[in-house]
Design a protein around this motif. Structure first.
Motif, PDB file in Angstrom:
ATOM      1  N   LEU A  26       0.841  -1.193   0.000  1.00  0.00           N
ATOM      2  CA  LEU A  26       0.000   0.000   0.000  1.00  0.00           C
ATOM      3  C   LEU A  26       0.874   1.240   0.000  1.00  0.00           C
ATOM      4  CD1 LEU A  26      -2.420  -1.301   2.735  1.00  0.00           C
ATOM      5  CD2 LEU A  26      -2.785  -1.337   0.283  1.00  0.00           C
ATOM      6  N   GLN A  27       0.535   2.195  -0.834  1.00  0.00           N
ATOM      7  CA  GLN A  27       1.311   3.422  -1.001  1.00  0.00           C
ATOM      8  C   GLN A  27       0.721   4.534  -0.142  1.00  0.00           C
ATOM      9  OE1 GLN A  27       4.047   3.632  -2.956  1.00  0.00           O
ATOM     10  NE2 GLN A  27       4.397   5.750  -2.356  1.00  0.00           N
ATOM     11  N   SER A  40      -7.214  -8.182   4.857  1.00  0.00           N
ATOM     12  CA  SER A  40      -8.263  -8.972   4.213  1.00  0.00           C
ATOM     13  C   SER A  40      -8.732  -8.277   2.945  1.00  0.00           C
ATOM     14  CB  SER A  40      -9.446  -9.161   5.166  1.00  0.00           C
ATOM     15  OG  SER A  40     -10.038  -7.913   5.442  1.00  0.00           O
ATOM     16  N   ASN A  41      -9.434  -9.015   2.099  1.00  0.00           N
ATOM     17  CA  ASN A  41      -9.961  -8.426   0.873  1.00  0.00           C
ATOM     18  C   ASN A  41     -10.993  -7.350   1.180  1.00  0.00           C
ATOM     19  OD1 ASN A  41      -8.391  -9.945  -0.836  1.00  0.00           O
ATOM     20  ND2 ASN A  41      -9.865 -11.623  -0.913  1.00  0.00           N
ATOM     21  N   LEU A  47     -10.230   0.383   1.749  1.00  0.00           N
ATOM     22  CA  LEU A  47      -9.166   1.342   1.440  1.00  0.00           C
ATOM     23  C   LEU A  47      -9.451   2.068   0.140  1.00  0.00           C
ATOM     24  CD1 LEU A  47      -5.953  -0.650   2.352  1.00  0.00           C
ATOM     25  CD2 LEU A  47      -6.583   1.580   3.223  1.00  0.00           C
ATOM     26  N   ASP A  48      -9.858   1.326  -0.882  1.00  0.00           N
ATOM     27  CA  ASP A  48     -10.177   1.947  -2.168  1.00  0.00           C
ATOM     28  C   ASP A  48     -11.366   2.893  -2.046  1.00  0.00           C
ATOM     29  OD1 ASP A  48      -8.124   0.647  -3.437  1.00  0.00           O
ATOM     30  OD2 ASP A  48      -9.380  -0.998  -4.143  1.00  0.00           O
ATOM     31  N   LEU A  53      -4.645   4.803   1.583  1.00  0.00           N
ATOM     32  CA  LEU A  53      -4.147   4.412   2.907  1.00  0.00           C
ATOM     33  C   LEU A  53      -4.208   5.561   3.904  1.00  0.00           C
ATOM     34  CD1 LEU A  53      -2.783   2.218   4.643  1.00  0.00           C
ATOM     35  CD2 LEU A  53      -0.603   3.085   3.831  1.00  0.00           C
ATOM     36  N   ASP A  54      -3.793   6.742   3.492  1.00  0.00           N
ATOM     37  CA  ASP A  54      -3.759   7.880   4.424  1.00  0.00           C
ATOM     38  C   ASP A  54      -5.150   8.250   4.924  1.00  0.00           C
ATOM     39  OD1 ASP A  54      -1.054   7.900   3.930  1.00  0.00           O
ATOM     40  OD2 ASP A  54      -1.184   9.496   2.434  1.00  0.00           O
TER      41      ASP A  54
END
Length: 86
Positions: A26-27, A40-41, A47-48, A53-54
């Motif tokens: 993850l960026q 997990s998926n 996240l999306d 991530l931030d």
């Protein structure tokens, strides 16, 4: 979660249902760095949805995060606070 394995003869033995964790890179936009986490998926989809991530870490409760994710969250918050002050 816990449950039972049920045999053909209907003997029940205890078992645990564990989450399916997969490694993901993850960026972090604020830190300019990539982190490898086992998530997990469902967490990857969240996240999306939340915008990366931030954004996910800043909105997440501390109780819900792993110790490694908490360290990343503190770094992100410090970096964002430094950018806002400048």
């Amino acid at each position: 979660m816990v449950g039972h394995n049920v045999s053909h003869s209907n003997i029940k033995t205890k078992r645990r249902f564990l989450p399916a964790l997969s490694p993901a890179t993850l960026q972090s936009d604020a830190l300019g760095q990539a982190f490898r986490l086992r998530i997990s998926n469902a967490a990857l989809r969240t996240l999306d949805f939340r915008g990366g991530l931030d954004a996910f870490l800043t909105k997440a409760k501390d109780e819900d995060l792993s110790p490694r994710a908490l360290k990343i969250k503190k770094q992100v918050k410090a970096k964002l606070a430094a950018q806002a002050a400048a």
